[in-house]
Design a protein around this motif. Structure first.
Motif, PDB file in Angstrom:
ATOM      1  N   ASP A 235      -2.883   5.893   3.859  1.00 56.00           N
ATOM      2  CA  ASP A 235      -3.872   5.617   4.903  1.00 56.00           C
ATOM      3  C   ASP A 235      -4.048   4.117   5.103  1.00 56.00           C
ATOM      4  O   ASP A 235      -4.115   3.631   6.240  1.00 56.00           O
ATOM      5  CB  ASP A 235      -5.220   6.262   4.559  1.00 56.00           C
ATOM      6  CG  ASP A 235      -5.171   7.781   4.655  1.00 56.00           C
ATOM      7  OD1 ASP A 235      -4.323   8.289   5.419  1.00 56.00           O
ATOM      8  OD2 ASP A 235      -5.972   8.445   3.971  1.00 56.00           O
ATOM      9  N   VAL A 236      -4.127   3.380   4.002  1.00 55.26           N
ATOM     10  CA  VAL A 236      -4.236   1.916   4.093  1.00 55.26           C
ATOM     11  C   VAL A 236      -2.956   1.338   4.679  1.00 55.26           C
ATOM     12  O   VAL A 236      -3.007   0.420   5.507  1.00 55.26           O
ATOM     13  CB  VAL A 236      -4.519   1.301   2.701  1.00 55.26           C
ATOM     14  CG1 VAL A 236      -4.414  -0.230   2.749  1.00 55.26           C
ATOM     15  CG2 VAL A 236      -5.896   1.715   2.214  1.00 55.26           C
TER      16      VAL A 236
ATOM     17  N   GLY B 158       2.269   1.776  -3.343  1.00 56.48           N
ATOM     18  CA  GLY B 158       1.195   2.222  -4.236  1.00 56.48           C
ATOM     19  C   GLY B 158       0.693   3.616  -3.932  1.00 56.48           C
ATOM     20  O   GLY B 158      -0.188   4.122  -4.639  1.00 56.48           O
ATOM     21  N   GLY B 159       1.220   4.250  -2.884  1.00 57.31           N
ATOM     22  CA  GLY B 159       0.835   5.619  -2.556  1.00 57.31           C
ATOM     23  C   GLY B 159      -0.385   5.748  -1.674  1.00 57.31           C
ATOM     24  O   GLY B 159      -0.823   6.858  -1.369  1.00 57.31           O
ATOM     25  N   ASP B 160      -0.952   4.623  -1.229  1.00 54.17           N
ATOM     26  CA  ASP B 160      -2.133   4.656  -0.358  1.00 54.17           C
ATOM     27  C   ASP B 160      -1.657   4.620   1.091  1.00 54.17           C
ATOM     28  O   ASP B 160      -1.665   3.577   1.754  1.00 54.17           O
ATOM     29  CB  ASP B 160      -3.053   3.468  -0.660  1.00 54.17           C
ATOM     30  CG  ASP B 160      -4.457   3.685  -0.137  1.00 54.17           C
ATOM     31  OD1 ASP B 160      -4.611   4.504   0.806  1.00 54.17           O
ATOM     32  OD2 ASP B 160      -5.394   3.052  -0.646  1.00 54.17           O
TER      33      ASP B 160
ATOM     34  N   ALA C  62       0.831  -1.202   0.000  1.00 53.60           N
ATOM     35  CA  ALA C  62       0.000   0.000   0.000  1.00 53.60           C
ATOM     36  C   ALA C  62       0.871   1.261   0.000  1.00 53.60           C
ATOM     37  O   ALA C  62       0.572   2.235  -0.698  1.00 53.60           O
ATOM     38  CB  ALA C  62      -0.924  -0.001   1.214  1.00 53.60           C
ATOM     39  N   GLN C  63       1.956   1.217   0.759  1.00 52.47           N
ATOM     40  CA  GLN C  63       2.866   2.359   0.836  1.00 52.47           C
ATOM     41  C   GLN C  63       3.509   2.629  -0.517  1.00 52.47           C
ATOM     42  O   GLN C  63       3.588   3.775  -0.967  1.00 52.47           O
ATOM     43  CB  GLN C  63       3.939   2.074   1.888  1.00 52.47           C
ATOM     44  CG  GLN C  63       4.835   3.249   2.228  1.00 52.47           C
ATOM     45  CD  GLN C  63       5.788   2.925   3.378  1.00 52.47           C
ATOM     46  OE1 GLN C  63       5.729   1.843   3.958  1.00 52.47           O
ATOM     47  NE2 GLN C  63       6.660   3.856   3.704  1.00 52.47           N
TER      48      GLN C  63
END
Length: 284
Positions: free
Chosen positions: A157-158, A153-155, A150-151
């Motif tokens: 918050d997830v 991928g730029g997400d 997720a990190q």
């Protein structure tokens, strides 16, 4: 028994972040297990060797050992080794994939891990006895890899949510996750920095420094002369009396235990099934 003593010494050297010293002992253990035709024991050593490689940043080599281990388990039709479930192996493969930039493979291994983890969690809810009751390290690895994906991928918050889930299990399984401790803490530090949460960044940095100081404390008490002597005999294939070599191995085993005990970290090193099993081998 000799093979397991060699393997146990190597494992505990790795747990003290002395993985460079562990290689000859792992190699000798595999040699003995091949002679005895013990494929499950060989798979366990290969699994442990992959941990050593992860600690040294040799991810491709770690993946190779882990792949051999998984193939052996599949051929023997096993769902676990003595020290871990298949779900942990899949999570480790997912971790190694993401560390090497293979994000598709990482997601694929995570799906396989999730299938096994769902089975474990469902059994726990219904109080069904599982063949490997403690799964904190497996759950932590699973959420850790999801957080990394997720990190990347730029997400963010997830990623934060996944790291929070990982941390719950990490606190329970810390001694069994020594091989990713620094990776895990640094990844959290990077995320908190990206999110601008510098207070949490500093807390993580403190945790990492504390762990490194703890390991250095143990390492400073290692019986290095004995370790070097046995390593040299193994490396040079010197012909020595079997009882002489076994006595040197026993001395190393006892000195390792003494170093850990004197440092006050005995409870840390006994908090996981892997360490409990390796110590039991050393004390036989």
């Amino acid at each position: 028994q000799a093979g397991r003593i060699y393997s146990s010494i190597a494992y505990n050297l790795c747990a003290m972040e002395q993985s460079k010293l562990a290689g000859p002992y792992y190699e000798k253990a595999i040699e003995l297990f091949y002679e005895l035709r013990k494929p499950e024991d060989i798979a366990e050593v290969q699994y442990n060797m992959s941990l050593s490689c992860i600690m040294r940043g040799r991810y491709s080599e770690a993946e190779s050992y882990l792949t051999q281990c998984v193939k052996t388990i599949a051929k023997l039709q096993l769902n676990s080794l003595r020290v871990c479930n298949v779900s942990k192996l899949y999570s480790m493969q997912a971790l190694l994939s993401v560390l090497q930039g293979n994000y598709f493979d990482s997601e694929r291994y995570l799906l396989s891990s999730e299938q096994f983890l769902n089975y474990i969690l469902d059994n726990q809810k219904h109080e069904v006895v599982h063949d490997f009751a403690r799964s904190d390290d497996e759950i932590c690895l699973y959420h850790f890899v999801k957080a990394l994906n997720a990190q990347i991928g730029g997400d963010l918050d997830v990623a934060l949510e996944e790291f929070e889930e990982a941390e719950k299990s990490f606190q329970k399984a810390e001694g069994n996750l020594f091989y990713v401790h620094a990776l895990y803490r640094r990844a959290r530090m990077e995320l908190f920095k990206e999110l601008g949460r510098m207070e949490m960044y500093e807390v993580e940095e403190g945790n990492l420094v504390q762990h490194q100081e703890m390991v250095e404390q143990v390492a400073s008490s290692l019986p290095t002369k004995l370790i070097d002597e046995v390593r040299d005999k193994i490396g040079k294939l010197e012909i020595v009396h079997k009882s002489q070599l076994e006595e040197l191995i026993r001395q190393i085993a006892l000195r390792l235990l003494l170093a850990i005990y004197q440092s006050g970290l005995f409870s840390f090193f006994l908090c996981s099934p892997c360490q409990q099993l390796s110590f039991s081998c050393l004390l036989v």
